[in-house]
Design a protein around this motif. Structure first.
Motif, PDB file in Angstrom:
ATOM      1  N   GLU A  74      -7.201  -6.518   7.589  1.00 19.45           N
ATOM      2  CA  GLU A  74      -6.550  -5.117   7.112  1.00 19.45           C
ATOM      3  C   GLU A  74      -5.034  -5.729   7.196  1.00 19.45           C
ATOM      4  OE1 GLU A  74      -8.113  -0.956   7.106  1.00 19.45           O
ATOM      5  OE2 GLU A  74      -7.447  -2.051   8.893  1.00 19.45           O
ATOM      6  N   LEU A  85      -1.911  -6.441   4.571  1.00 17.25           N
ATOM      7  CA  LEU A  85      -0.377  -5.450   4.086  1.00 17.25           C
ATOM      8  C   LEU A  85       0.971  -6.447   3.920  1.00 17.25           C
ATOM      9  CD1 LEU A  85      -1.498  -2.850   7.002  1.00 17.25           C
ATOM     10  CD2 LEU A  85      -1.141  -1.947   4.391  1.00 17.25           C
ATOM     11  N   ALA A 136      -0.821   0.003   0.552  1.00 14.13           N
ATOM     12  CA  ALA A 136      -0.140  -0.333   1.696  1.00 14.13           C
ATOM     13  C   ALA A 136       0.215   1.405   2.778  1.00 14.13           C
ATOM     14  CB  ALA A 136       1.008  -1.211   2.414  1.00 14.13           C
ATOM     15  N   ARG A 186      -2.627   3.363   2.874  1.00 14.06           N
ATOM     16  CA  ARG A 186      -3.344   3.050   4.395  1.00 14.06           C
ATOM     17  C   ARG A 186      -2.546   3.170   6.065  1.00 14.06           C
ATOM     18  NH1 ARG A 186      -4.980   2.409   8.820  1.00 14.06           N
ATOM     19  NH2 ARG A 186      -5.904   0.738   9.322  1.00 14.06           N
ATOM     20  N   ASP A 187      -1.675   2.900   5.927  1.00 14.65           N
ATOM     21  CA  ASP A 187      -1.219   3.443   6.739  1.00 14.65           C
ATOM     22  C   ASP A 187      -0.700   4.701   6.780  1.00 14.65           C
ATOM     23  OD1 ASP A 187       0.486   3.003   8.734  1.00 14.65           O
ATOM     24  OD2 ASP A 187       2.579   3.122   8.224  1.00 14.65           O
TER      25      ASP A 187
END
Ligand code: SF4
Length: 538
Positions: free
Chosen positions: A16, A20, A31, A34-35
Motif C-alpha cells: 500500500e 500511495l 490515496a 484509503r487514508d
C-alpha cells in the motif's frame, strides 16, 4: 441476518505504501480515500447506512453497506458502469486498496448488489446524507480554518444543462415507439408473436422495422406528410379499439396501463383534429409546454441554453458554500422549468443540515424564487445583479429616481409621484403633455402620461441597483464566481449527458458527483495546509 460492518485495516502494508507513492501525481483521491476511509465511514455513519435495511436484516446485502457506499463513490470518481466497477474490484489495485481487498481474486460484490444498493440509497434519501456526510467530514479535518468560517452559510447557486439519456424523437417516431411498446406488452400478455398482435390490432405500420420506412413517402412534401400522420392516427385508433375489446381489464393495471398512458400522452400533446374537417388528424400546431420528448425518459423536456441554443433533458443546480468551496446541495429539474423552482429544493437540503443562509448569491434566474423572500425574512441578504430596464431609445426606469423611504418616484423632468409596491405609477397626463422631454420619455397617447411599473419586490430591486453602482457592491457580486467554476467541474465529472433516466436517478448522480468533488476539495485543502506548515517549519 445481522448486517456486517465494514472494518478495513488502519495500518499500511508495504504494498500500500508503494501504491500511495505512485498516487502522488494522478488519481490522488484513491490515496486520500484509503487514508481517510475510517473517518468518512465511522461507526455512526455506518449505522445510518445499515438503517436503510429493515431491522430484522431481511433483504440485507451480504456486502457491508459502507463498502458499497465507498464503491459508489469510486464508480463516480472513475466514471465507470456497474459492470466495470465489479471488474475493477478484481483487476485494479487502487480499487482493491481502498476497499481493503488487495490480493482478492473474487469480485467485492455482484453487479445486482451495487444496483440494488443505489436504488436503496435513492428510496431512503441516503444519497442526500452521503453528500452531507462529506461536509460533516470536512468539519473534522484541518482543511479549513473553521474559526474564520462564518456560522451562517454564504451560499451561491448556479445551474447548467444536462442532456437527457433518453432518445429524442419527432412526433411520428414518438407515436410509433409508444405504440410498439403497447403492442409488445400485449403480445407478452397474450403470449402471441408481435406480428400477430400488430395485424390483429390493425396497425400494420409497426410490422416494418421503421414506421417511416413503412409509410414510404417524400417527407418534404407537406401534403404527403399530413396524409402519413392521418394514416398513423387511424391505425392508433384501431389499436386502441382492439385493446378495449381484447385486453380491457389489463389496460387498467401495470404493465399495460403504463404503456397505454404513454401513448395517450403523446397523442394528446402532439396531435389535434385537422380544422379542414373530414375527421382527419394533424400534428399539433406549436409546442405543448410540458411536451414529452422521449419514450424512454418520461421526465426529459426541451430547454434553452440561450435564445438560440436548445437542449433536451434537465438542468442541474448546485449550492456552493462560498467560504469552503464545498457543495452543500444539488437539485435536478426538467429543462423547461424555470431556475427559480430549484431554489426551494436546494434550500430544503440545506434546512436538513440545520444551517441558516446568511447570504444568498444568485443570478437573475432565481430571483423570483420563494427562497429569496424566505432568506430576507430570516434576516439574510440576497446578492444578485439587478434587472436591466429596457425601453427602446426612450427613458428607462433607471432614468427615474425612486425613493423607497418616501415611496416616491421622480422623473427626469423633476416631476414627483407617489408609488405603491406591485402597481404601475402614471405621471400626470397634462404635465407630460407640456414637457419638453416627452419625445425622449413616452409614446403614450396624448391624453396619457408616462407610466412606470413598480414591482412587488421593488425594495430588493432598489437595493440591488444601489449595490451594482459601487465598486464594493460590484466586488460582492463577483463573489459568486466560484460556483461557476465548481459547476464546470461537476459538469466534466458527471458528463454533459445524463448517466441515468429520470429526475430522481440523475439527482442521485449529481449528489454523488458533488460528494466526490467535496472530497477532492478537502484533500486539496489538507495538502495545502500541510505544505504551509512544512514551509513554516523550514
Ligand atoms: S414626459 Fe412626463 S414623466 Fe417624462 S420626463 Fe416629462 S414630465 Fe416626466
Amino acid at each position: 441476518m445481522a448486517i456486517e460492518r465494514w472494518r478495513p485495516r488502519q495500518g499500511f502494508t508495504k504494498q500500500e505504501e508503494m501504491l500511495l507513492r505512485r498516487l502522488l501525481r494522478t488519481r490522488k483521491l484513491f490515496a486520500f480515500l484509503r487514508d481517510q476511509r475510517h473517518e468518512l465511514f465511522d461507526d455512526g455513519f455506518q449505522a445510518e447506512l445499515e438503517s436503510m435495511y429493515r431491522g430484522t436484516g431481511a433483504g440485507a446485502s451480504p456486502v457491508p453497506p459502507a463498502l458499497l457506499a465507498m464503491s459508489t463513490l469510486l464508480q463516480c470518481y472513475h466514471g465507470v458502469s456497474d459492470a466495470e466497477a465489479v471488474e475493477l474490484t478484481v483487476v485494479d489495485l487502487r480499487w482493491q486498496m481502498v476497499l481493503d481487498r488487495i490480493g482478492s481474486a473474487d469480485a467485492a460484490f455482484a453487479q445486482d448488489t451495487l444496483r440494488e444498493f443505489r436504488e436503496r440509497l435513492i428510496r431512503t434519501g441516503m444519497d442526500r446524507r452521503l453528500l452531507e456526510r462529506t461536509v460533516e467530514f470536512a468539519r473534522r479535518t484541518k482543511a479549513f480554518d473553521w474559526k474564520k468560517v462564518p456560522k451562517d452559510l454564504r451560499v451561491a447557486i448556479d445551474s447548467s444543462p444536462l442532456e437527457g439519456a433518453g432518445r429524442v424523437e419527432d412526433t411520428v417516431n414518438l407515436l410509433a415507439h409508444a405504440a410498439r411498446k403497447v403492442v409488445m406488452c400485449a403480445a407478452d400478455l397474450l403470449n402471441w408473436p408481435i406480428e400477430k398482435v400488430a395485424t390483429a390490432a390493425g396497425i400494420p405500420l409497426l410490422l416494418q422495422s421503421s414506421v417511416k420506412k413503412a409509410l414510404d413517402l417524400e417527407w418534404s412534401d407537406p401534403d404527403a406528410k399530413a396524409q402519413a400522420v392521418d394514416t398513423l392516427a387511424r391505425q392508433l385508433d384501431s389499436l386502441e379499439a382492439w385493446l378495449r375489446e381484447k385486453l380491457s381489464e389489463e389496460m387498467k393495471k401495470p404493465p399495460l396501463k403504463e404503456h397505454v398512458d404513454t401513448l395517450a400522452q403523446i397523442r394528446t400533446q402532439d396531435l389535434e383534429p385537422d380544422p379542414s374537417g373530414g375527421g382527419k388528424t394533424r400534428i399539433h400546431q406549436g409546442v405543448a409546454a410540458e411536451r414529452r420528448v422521449s419514450i424512454e425518459d418520461a421526465d426529459m423536456r426541451h430547454g434553452r441554453k440561450s435564445k438560440t441554443k436548445l437542449f433536451n433533458g434537465y438542468k442541474r443546480h448546485i449550492a456552493l458554500d462560498l467560504d469552503t468551496d464545498l457543495i452543500v446541495a444539488g437539485a435536478i429539474t426538467p429543462a423547461n422549468r424555470p431556475e427559480e423552482e430549484a431554489a426551494p429544493l436546494l434550500k430544503a437540503d440545506i434546512d436538513e443540515m440545520q444551517r441558516r443562509i446568511g447570504e444568498l448569491h444568485i443570478d437573475r434566474g432565481y430571483i423570483a424564487s420563494t427562497v429569496v423572500d424566505a432568506v430576507i425574512a430570516d434576516g439574510g441578504e440576497v446578492i444578485c445583479k439587478p434587472w436591466v430596464p429596457r425601453n427602446g431609445k426612450l427613458f428607462t426606469k433607471a432614468d427615474f429616481k425612486i425613493n423607497m423611504r418616501d415611496m416616491t418616484i421622480t422623473c427626469p423632468a423633476g416631476e414627483v409621484e407617489r408609488i405603491d409596491l406591485g402597481a404601475d405609477v402614471e405621471f400626470d397626463a397634462r404635465t407630460c403633455a407640456r414637457c419638453a422631454l416627452r419625445p425622449q420619455c413616452t409614446t403614450a397617447a396624448p391624453d396619457a402620461g408616462r407610466s412606470v411599473t413598480i414591482a412587488d419586490n421593488e425594495r430588493l430591486q432598489h437595493r440591488l441597483r444601489k449595490l451594482i453602482a459601487t465598486p464594493r457592491g460590484r466586488r460582492r457580486l463577483r463573489e459568486r464566481v466560484p460556483v461557476e467554476h465548481s459547476l464546470a467541474h461537476v459538469g466534466r465529472r458527471q458528463s454533459r449527458r445524463a448517466r441515468y433516466r429520470g429526475t430522481r436517478k440523475n439527482l442521485f448522480d449529481l449528489r454523488r458527483t458533488a460528494a466526490v468533488q467535496n472530497l477532492e476539495t478537502i484533500d486539496r485543502r489538507l495538502a495545502g495546509a500541510t505544505n504551509k506548515n512544512l514551509r513554516r517549519a523550514a
